[in-house]
Design an enzyme around this catalytic site. Structure first.
Site, PDB file in Angstrom:
ATOM      1  N   CYS A 414      86.607  55.596  62.789  1.00 57.33           N
ATOM      2  CA  CYS A 414      86.998  54.819  61.633  1.00 57.33           C
ATOM      3  C   CYS A 414      85.823  53.790  61.227  1.00 57.33           C
ATOM      4  CB  CYS A 414      88.087  53.968  61.848  1.00 57.33           C
ATOM      5  SG  CYS A 414      88.176  52.890  63.162  1.00 57.33           S
ATOM      6  N   HIS A 458      91.903  49.760  63.783  1.00 55.38           N
ATOM      7  CA  HIS A 458      91.188  50.501  62.416  1.00 55.38           C
ATOM      8  C   HIS A 458      90.291  49.556  61.764  1.00 55.38           C
ATOM      9  CE1 HIS A 458      91.090  53.890  59.735  1.00 55.38           C
ATOM     10  NE2 HIS A 458      91.546  53.061  58.863  1.00 55.38           N
ATOM     11  N   ASP A 474      90.163  53.147  52.015  1.00 55.23           N
ATOM     12  CA  ASP A 474      89.913  53.562  53.571  1.00 55.23           C
ATOM     13  C   ASP A 474      89.265  54.921  53.713  1.00 55.23           C
ATOM     14  OD1 ASP A 474      90.122  54.045  56.094  1.00 55.23           O
ATOM     15  OD2 ASP A 474      92.485  53.832  56.117  1.00 55.23           O
TER      16      ASP A 474
END
Length: 663
Positions: A414, A458, A474
């Site tokens: 991520c 994250h 995202d």
């Protein structure tokens, strides 16, 4: 020291056992020289007991005090925290052994042991430590009981007396826990920040979040009062990275970052509409000030402040488990905020010169197409979706990390996707920033809370547009939507916890046991550790209806009266002794009937003497009284079962009052 003044060996052993029990959990936190000093002091005291050494003189004790203070000064740089205070208490506790002389010193040392044992909860409040704390209290109380007499130091007797005393104190302890005014817990006092902790840090570079994916330690437990957000909305924001040095993203707004010189921002007005989510977060210690919540958060918990970038900060670092209430308004439910200030725009367009040239050239080509911010974002996400792979084992990147990731390796976690996305958007002239926190979590249906672990860490991005203000994007969701929907274990498949020494997460029964244990811990913290004044007031109102002085007095008096009645009943039953044989009980019934007829048996009067006196005073009863007395003597002293049966039959027909009335 004369023989009469010496403490017995058993008393010394109990004192040192109590000291060891109280100090043992602190050994790992104290400087190494303190346990060594305690062992030397104990050894010296034993040599004194054996008559080989004397108690240290004044100069030796003065030297020991000077050395101890010097050791503390060298071991701790900051004195205004709990760790050096606990160390000072432990050193005083240790030096007391050098003047352990008589019973008074023994009692003083043992009473001090209670305080040392209580410092255990300054650092840990979990169930295992609570059980160990109870064991410490049992041992210390047994040590006190062992000082009471020559026969009280036997282990079984001392421990038994300790357990009985503590068992009797439990009801009072529970009552005081409920009714005493709640003070701030001892562990809320500032502690040293020197200890390391696992979790998200104030900066991020490729590989940091990958490391967190190997840890399944719980970090957040979230209970909702009302609707529960769907998985794709569970973004727990903690930090906003706005500064990029070519390799590492870090906090830029130092005034509100929670650093040493941070300051409170001006309060922002709350939205006119009500919050969509209300929840309570229990956060594990992080040794930092940032808290985790969904945007836009607001908290009424004391010491928790809302930051301009939609984060929560605590005034004091989170050194121990901390609970706070949050209300959240999702940004899509709010109108766009005020325009971005020039300072904020510059901060969120900042890029270092001369790094990642290929990415800058690629973005320039996109801009020549005339794409706006939303179209540029969509083009980037489509690029990720087509050609990239989500993996927990991304290849190493070179000096131009974004270039290497976008055009060479195309494999990342991520932080790779979020960092590259924000870099490209800034290069395109769109204000953007990296946000770090946790995403998702495991819903625990039995206790109705969300369990977030370290591997849920994250990183995602936020971009600013005039029409919508700051909005979440995202990039990881474009590559691996199952990571957002189902969690890391589903998205990473075989790579999940692959480097674990023991892959226990693959054993379903262990996973269930681990979840059960977490539920117990959650209930423990919710019920006991976080029992603050608000919960106390709520409980008292449920119990009493109205919290008034009279009802509080009744709440204290009724249990006290019940306890006294219980003690009296116990004393009455325990004082009755063993049940008498049946023949004796029948004979007592015989005596009671004669007493009601005016023939009271005298104290110490033997059955046969009593029989003779009754025969003289009431000749009409003589045959029956002689027969009953003879049957009783054969049954009680001869063990004759037939005589006991005869006694029972004779007694059925023996009613002296009725006989007198019939005449």
């Amino acid at each position: 020291m004369s023989t009469a003044e010496r403490l017995p060996r058993e008393s010394l052993l109990w004192i040192f056992a109590a000291q060891l029990a109280a100090l043992l959990p602190q050994f790992s936190r104290l400087p190494l020289w303190i346990p060594i000093a305690w062992a030397l002091a104990v050894y010296w005291r034993f040599q004194v007991y054996r008559g080989r050494w004397d108690l240290p003189g004044r100069w030796i004790k003065l030297l020991a005090v000077v050395l101890a203070l010097g050791g503390l000064l060298l071991s701790f740089r900051h004195w205004f925290s709990l760790a050096p205070m606990v160390a000072l208490l432990a050193v005083s506790f240790t030096l007391k052994n050098l003047e352990l002389f008589n019973r008074r010193d023994a009692f003083l040392s043992l009473l001090l042991s209670y305080f040392v044992a209580a410092t255990l909860f300054v650092f840990e409040q979990s169930i295992p430590y609570a059980i160990y704390g109870c064991l410490c209290v049992v041992v210390i109380t047994a040590g006190l009981a062992a000082q009471l007499g020559s026969h009280s130091a036997a282990p079984r007797r001392a421990l038994g007396l300790s357990l009985r005393l503590l068992a009797q104190a439990v009801p009072l302890m529970l009552l005081l826990f409920v009714v005493l005014p709640r003070l701030g817990p001892l562990w809320a006092v500032p502690q040293s920040s020197g200890g390391a902790s696992t979790g998200i840090s104030d900066s991020m570079s490729p590989g940091d979040f990958t490391d967190l994916s190997r840890s399944d330690e719980p970090t957040l437990r979230i209970a909702f009062d009302g609707p529960v957000p769907p998985p794709e909305q569970r973004y727990w924001r903690g930090l906003v990275y706005e500064h990029f040095d070519g390799r590492r993203w870090s906090l830029a707004n130092h005034r509100y970052s929670g650093g040493p010189h941070w300051q409170l921002p001006p309060a922002r007005p709350l939205p006119e509409v009500g919050p969509r989510y209300r929840y309570r977060v229990i956060q594990e210690p992080t040794n930092s000030r940032w808290l985790f919540a969904m945007a836009r958060p607001n908290s009424n918990t004391e010491g928790v402040e809302e930051m301009p970038d939609d984060r929560l900060l605590r005034r004091a670092p989170v050194y121990s488990r901390f609970a706070y209430e949050v209300r959240s308004w999702p940004r899509e439910s709010l109108a766009a905020g005020p325009p971005l200030s020039l300072r904020a725009r510059r901060r969120n367009l900042q890029l270092p010169d001369g790094v990642n040239p290929r990415t800058r050239a690629w973005v320039r080509n996109l801009r020549r197409r005339g794409l706006d911010a939303q179209q540029m974002s969509a083009a980037l996400l489509d690029f990720f979706h087509r050609d990239f792979t989500y993996t927990l084992k991304p290849p190493a990147l070179g000096a131009d990390s974004v270039d290497d990731f976008l055009f060479d390796t195309r494999q990342g976690f991520c932080e790779h996707f979020a960092g590259a996305y924000v870099f490209a958007m800034r290069a395109a002239g769109v204000p953007a920033r990296v946000v770090a926190g946790y995403q998702g979590g495991e819903w625990v249906a039995q206790e109705k809370y969300l369990l977030v672990r370290q591997y849920d860490a994250h990183a995602w991005a936020e971009i600013w547009t005039p029409a919508r203000g700051w909005q979440r994007v995202d990039p990881t969701a474009a590559v691996s939507p199952e990571r957002i929907r189902d969690g890391l274990e589903s998205a990473a498949a075989d790579e999940f916890m692959q480097d674990s020494l023991l892959p226990l997460h693959r054993i379903s029964i262990l996973n269930r046991l681990r979840l059960q244990w977490d539920m117990i811990n959650y209930r423990w913290y919710s019920t006991v550790i976080s029992f603050d004044s608000d919960k106390q007031q709520s409980l008292l109102q449920r119990l009493l209806g109205e919290v008034s002085a009279l009802r509080m007095a009744l709440l204290l008096a009724v249990p006290a009266a019940l306890a006294l009645l219980g003690i009296l009943a116990w004393m009455w039953f325990s004082g009755r002794g063993a049940r008498a044989p049946r023949s004796s009980r029948l004979y007592r019934k015989f005596c009671r009937r004669l007493a009601r007829a005016g023939l009271q048996r005298r104290s110490g009067e033997a059955p046969r003497d009593f029989c003779r006196r009754v025969c003289v005073e009431r000749p009409q009863l003589a045959p029956a009284v002689r027969a009953i007395t003879a049957a009783f003597e054969r049954a009680a002293y001869g063990g004759d079962a037939a005589a006991e049966k005869q006694l029972r039959l004779l007694l059925r027909r023996f009613w002296p009052l009725r006989a007198a009335a019939a005449r």
